[in-house]
Write a protein that holds these residues in place. Structure first.
Motif, PDB file in Angstrom:
ATOM      1  N   PRO A 121       1.158  -1.074  -0.158  1.00 23.39           N
ATOM      2  CA  PRO A 121      -0.141   0.031   0.355  1.00 23.39           C
ATOM      3  C   PRO A 121       0.881   1.307  -0.084  1.00 23.39           C
ATOM      4  O   PRO A 121       1.624   1.320   0.485  1.00 23.39           O
ATOM      5  CB  PRO A 121      -0.928  -0.092   1.609  1.00 23.39           C
ATOM      6  CG  PRO A 121      -0.613  -1.601   1.657  1.00 23.39           C
ATOM      7  CD  PRO A 121       0.409  -2.184   1.177  1.00 23.39           C
ATOM      8  N   PRO A 127     -14.151   4.752  -5.630  1.00 23.40           N
ATOM      9  CA  PRO A 127     -15.631   4.328  -4.708  1.00 23.40           C
ATOM     10  C   PRO A 127     -16.360   4.876  -5.052  1.00 23.40           C
ATOM     11  O   PRO A 127     -16.443   6.009  -4.815  1.00 23.40           O
ATOM     12  CB  PRO A 127     -14.606   3.511  -3.794  1.00 23.40           C
ATOM     13  CG  PRO A 127     -12.998   3.781  -4.310  1.00 23.40           C
ATOM     14  CD  PRO A 127     -12.708   4.888  -5.228  1.00 23.40           C
ATOM     15  N   THR A 147      -6.790   2.362 -12.436  1.00 20.30           N
ATOM     16  CA  THR A 147      -6.236   1.406 -10.896  1.00 20.30           C
ATOM     17  C   THR A 147      -6.271   2.215  -9.981  1.00 20.30           C
ATOM     18  O   THR A 147      -6.777   1.383  -8.924  1.00 20.30           O
ATOM     19  CB  THR A 147      -5.004   0.451 -11.289  1.00 20.30           C
ATOM     20  OG1 THR A 147      -5.996  -0.502 -12.136  1.00 20.30           O
ATOM     21  CG2 THR A 147      -5.861  -0.822 -10.371  1.00 20.30           C
ATOM     22  N   MET A 148      -4.774   2.997  -9.736  1.00 14.88           N
ATOM     23  CA  MET A 148      -5.116   3.817  -8.428  1.00 14.88           C
ATOM     24  C   MET A 148      -6.405   4.133  -7.820  1.00 14.88           C
ATOM     25  O   MET A 148      -6.620   4.632  -7.367  1.00 14.88           O
ATOM     26  CB  MET A 148      -3.870   4.731  -8.669  1.00 14.88           C
ATOM     27  CG  MET A 148      -2.764   3.627  -8.768  1.00 14.88           C
ATOM     28  SD  MET A 148      -1.012   4.957 -10.012  1.00 14.88           S
ATOM     29  CE  MET A 148      -0.985   6.737  -8.613  1.00 14.88           C
ATOM     30  N   GLU A 158      -9.958   3.324  -8.762  1.00 14.03           N
ATOM     31  CA  GLU A 158     -10.362   2.670  -8.425  1.00 14.03           C
ATOM     32  C   GLU A 158      -9.917   1.699  -7.202  1.00 14.03           C
ATOM     33  O   GLU A 158     -10.929   1.827  -5.996  1.00 14.03           O
ATOM     34  CB  GLU A 158     -10.555   1.102  -9.410  1.00 14.03           C
ATOM     35  CG  GLU A 158     -10.925   1.848 -10.678  1.00 14.03           C
ATOM     36  CD  GLU A 158     -10.904   0.802 -11.416  1.00 14.03           C
ATOM     37  OE1 GLU A 158      -9.711  -0.247 -11.581  1.00 14.03           O
ATOM     38  OE2 GLU A 158     -11.896   0.845 -12.739  1.00 14.03           O
ATOM     39  N   ASN A 159      -8.677   1.926  -6.551  1.00 17.54           N
ATOM     40  CA  ASN A 159      -8.598   1.345  -5.735  1.00 17.54           C
ATOM     41  C   ASN A 159      -8.146   2.072  -3.970  1.00 17.54           C
ATOM     42  O   ASN A 159      -7.335   1.929  -3.538  1.00 17.54           O
ATOM     43  CB  ASN A 159      -6.978   0.408  -5.139  1.00 17.54           C
ATOM     44  CG  ASN A 159      -7.870  -0.667  -6.751  1.00 17.54           C
ATOM     45  OD1 ASN A 159      -9.171  -1.566  -6.640  1.00 17.54           O
ATOM     46  ND2 ASN A 159      -6.152  -1.253  -6.924  1.00 17.54           N
ATOM     47  N   VAL A 219      -8.241   3.784  -1.262  1.00 20.91           N
ATOM     48  CA  VAL A 219      -9.356   3.121  -0.199  1.00 20.91           C
ATOM     49  C   VAL A 219     -10.230   4.163   1.205  1.00 20.91           C
ATOM     50  O   VAL A 219     -10.450   3.981   1.871  1.00 20.91           O
ATOM     51  CB  VAL A 219      -8.130   2.708   1.190  1.00 20.91           C
ATOM     52  CG1 VAL A 219      -8.651   1.884   1.966  1.00 20.91           C
ATOM     53  CG2 VAL A 219      -6.991   1.513   0.113  1.00 20.91           C
ATOM     54  N   VAL A 262      -3.909   4.327  -1.531  1.00 16.92           N
ATOM     55  CA  VAL A 262      -4.087   3.698  -2.609  1.00 16.92           C
ATOM     56  C   VAL A 262      -3.950   2.114  -1.857  1.00 16.92           C
ATOM     57  O   VAL A 262      -2.602   2.010  -1.510  1.00 16.92           O
ATOM     58  CB  VAL A 262      -2.998   4.172  -4.334  1.00 16.92           C
ATOM     59  CG1 VAL A 262      -3.120   3.696  -4.734  1.00 16.92           C
ATOM     60  CG2 VAL A 262      -3.771   5.505  -3.875  1.00 16.92           C
ATOM     61  N   GLU A 263      -4.406   1.486  -2.181  1.00 17.81           N
ATOM     62  CA  GLU A 263      -4.454  -0.203  -2.283  1.00 17.81           C
ATOM     63  C   GLU A 263      -3.121  -0.837  -1.840  1.00 17.81           C
ATOM     64  O   GLU A 263      -2.672  -1.142  -1.064  1.00 17.81           O
ATOM     65  CB  GLU A 263      -5.542  -0.726  -2.459  1.00 17.81           C
ATOM     66  CG  GLU A 263      -5.596  -2.458  -1.472  1.00 17.81           C
ATOM     67  CD  GLU A 263      -7.303  -3.179  -2.163  1.00 17.81           C
ATOM     68  OE1 GLU A 263      -6.942  -3.945  -1.658  1.00 17.81           O
ATOM     69  OE2 GLU A 263      -7.432  -2.601  -3.448  1.00 17.81           O
ATOM     70  N   ARG A 264      -2.590  -1.092  -2.972  1.00 16.84           N
ATOM     71  CA  ARG A 264      -1.497  -1.316  -3.534  1.00 16.84           C
ATOM     72  C   ARG A 264      -0.668  -0.577  -4.642  1.00 16.84           C
ATOM     73  O   ARG A 264      -1.740  -0.470  -6.011  1.00 16.84           O
ATOM     74  CB  ARG A 264      -2.138  -3.089  -3.983  1.00 16.84           C
ATOM     75  CG  ARG A 264      -0.994  -4.081  -4.374  1.00 16.84           C
ATOM     76  CD  ARG A 264      -1.418  -5.172  -4.220  1.00 16.84           C
ATOM     77  NE  ARG A 264      -0.033  -6.637  -4.510  1.00 16.84           N
ATOM     78  CZ  ARG A 264       0.143  -6.931  -3.393  1.00 16.84           C
ATOM     79  NH1 ARG A 264      -0.214  -6.383  -2.044  1.00 16.84           N
ATOM     80  NH2 ARG A 264       1.028  -8.127  -2.903  1.00 16.84           N
TER      81      ARG A 264
END
Length: 462
Positions: free
Chosen positions: A257, A298, A429-430, A432-433, A435, A454-456
């Motif tokens: 993360p 999200p 992707t960032m 969308e992810n 957190v 950011v998740e990952r």
């Protein structure tokens, strides 16, 4: 995150006051603009638009207690764009004499007569023009002498150098104050202008420990001088940030993360604005092409602009096409609700302008309830990024790869500084992810956000 985002900062959408367009302050520029438009009509242009600006300022820089530069600035300029049907030509000059004005218009007309037709060339719809010029409280001149400006800059640098014995050198401190007038008009009959000011201060220092040397900085900016951070605090913050970077280590390549500090997270918001900018969209050079109405974040994410924010660093009553600006959501419920369109790009896309000629104004994201410490706990184990280097953002694909430094975090606690790593991912992707967004917005600037978790992402090191 249940509040209406556009009003969550406790600001009114606009003040009901308007600026007197016939005031002595604006009268001279208004006459110059009217002369431009009249000359374009005499030259046979079917339509025309023009902008006239006049600004002045003072900039001081000091280093190691000595003045390095003192610069008084005084700039003015005018630009004219004429239309012969759907053919267009533009010219500019800094000479406001009647002869120079006529020459600029004639040069623009000569260009227009020899250009190819563009069906989208022309003025925006007259019905969309701003009907009034709101007073957004943007004008706060600072009567600052050279001696007083120098004393403030030196106090800023002195505070930085005295904060910690590990501060061994300085890149200096600077102070600036600028004021100006801008007026825009077109042959629809719209003419509007307003005065504005902007003031700022910054400091950068160098720290040393063992074999490690680091440099960092801090700054403050505001429309009104009394809203600037104190000079001594700017210096101390620059020193604190510099010293914290000493003893940096490299990391092995891994996925983890990533928490972007608030001032760096603002660059991700600006990347979004670029991806939904009409110019990139009609050229098909955006990774968010054809995403209007689709979820790109999200569902709790709200991203919006507040162009009428009093004293806002990017506030404006009308855009570069003369259209009335308005508060709007670009993302709501995680869905992309609006592009960033001026008249031309909207026409190319078969859409209506969003009054964003010049870009979004006071772009912001609704912030959560977590402060900096809570965001680190939410990160758990991962990288807290405090500096980004390079321009590794591909707007066509969304690929993201930038040099970074910061701190390695384990179990929510900072363990050690990190340097010479690269973080990589894809912006789509960032987004969308994402957190969480913190409430730790502690930096100046017109783009407002807390830190982003950011998740990952891929962290490339040794």
């Amino acid at each position: 995150m249940t509040q209406s985002p556009i009003q969550s900062r406790g600001q009114a959408p606009a003040t009901p006051r308007t600026i007197d367009q016939n005031s002595e302050q604006l009268a001279g520029l208004r006459q110059t603009l009217e002369d431009l438009l009249a000359e374009a009509k005499r030259c046979g242009a079917s339509a025309a638009e023009a902008a006239v600006t006049n600004s002045n300022g003072l900039e001081i820089s000091v280093r190691l207690g000595e003045v390095e530069t003192v610069e008084h600035t005084r700039d003015r300029g005018l630009g004219i764009t004429v239309y012969f049907g759907h053919r267009t030509g533009s010219a500019s000059t800094s000479d406001f004499s009647p002869e120079a004005v006529r020459d600029a218009v004639q040069r623009a007309c000569n260009l227009a007569r020899h250009t190819q037709e563009d069906p989208c060339a022309g003025l925006a719809d007259a019905a969309l023009m701003a009907s009034q010029v709101l007073d957004l409280d943007l004008n706060h001149p600072w009567a600052l002498s050279v001696d007083d400006a120098t004393a403030l800059a030196i106090a800023c640098e002195d505070a930085a150098r005295a904060t910690d014995p590990r501060i061994v050198n300085s890149e200096g401190a600077s102070l600036s104050t600028h004021s100006g007038l801008k007026i825009y008009g077109n042959s629809h009959g719209f003419i509007g202008g307003y005065p504005s000011t902007r003031h700022g201060m910054s400091c950068a220092v160098v720290a040393s420990q063992d074999d490690s040397m680091q440099r960092d900085y801090w700054w403050t900016s505001a429309r009104a001088a009394n809203e600037l951070q104190a000079a001594t605090e700017v210096g101390r913050e620059a020193a604190r940030r510099t010293v914290a970077r000493l003893g940096g280590r490299r990391l092995g390549t891994r996925k983890a993360p990533v928490l972007f500090r608030a001032d760096l997270a603002s660059s991700l918001l600006r990347a979004l604005a670029g991806a939904i900018n009409g110019g990139n969209l009609y050229r098909k050079s955006s990774f968010l092409l054809d995403q209007l109405g689709k979820r790109i974040f999200p569902p709790w994410v709200e991203i919006f602009e507040q162009p009428h924010l009093p004293r806002g660093l990017a506030s404006a009553p009308f855009d570069g096409d003369g259209l009335a600006t308005q508060a709007k959501h670009f993302v709501s419920g995680g869905e992309l609700k609006s592009y960033v369109l001026d008249h031309y790009s909207a026409c190319r896309l078969g859409l209506t302008s969003t009054a964003n000629a010049g870009g979004p104004r006071n772009l912001a994201i609704t912030m959560g309830e977590l402060d900096r410490k809570a965001m680190l706990r939410e990160l758990g184990t991962g990288l807290f990024v405090t500096e980004l280097m390079g321009q590794g953002v591909n707007m066509v694909t969304g690929d993201y790869s930038r040099g970074a430094s910061g701190f390695w975090v384990e179990n929510g606690e900072i363990q050690h500084p990190v340097e010479e790593v690269t973080i990589a991912g894809n912006l789509k992707t960032m987004f969308e992810n994402l957190v969480a967004v913190g409430n730790d917005c502690d930096y100046p600037g017109s783009t407002r956000t807390g830190s982003w978790l950011v998740e990952r992402m891929t962290i490339a090191g040794d």
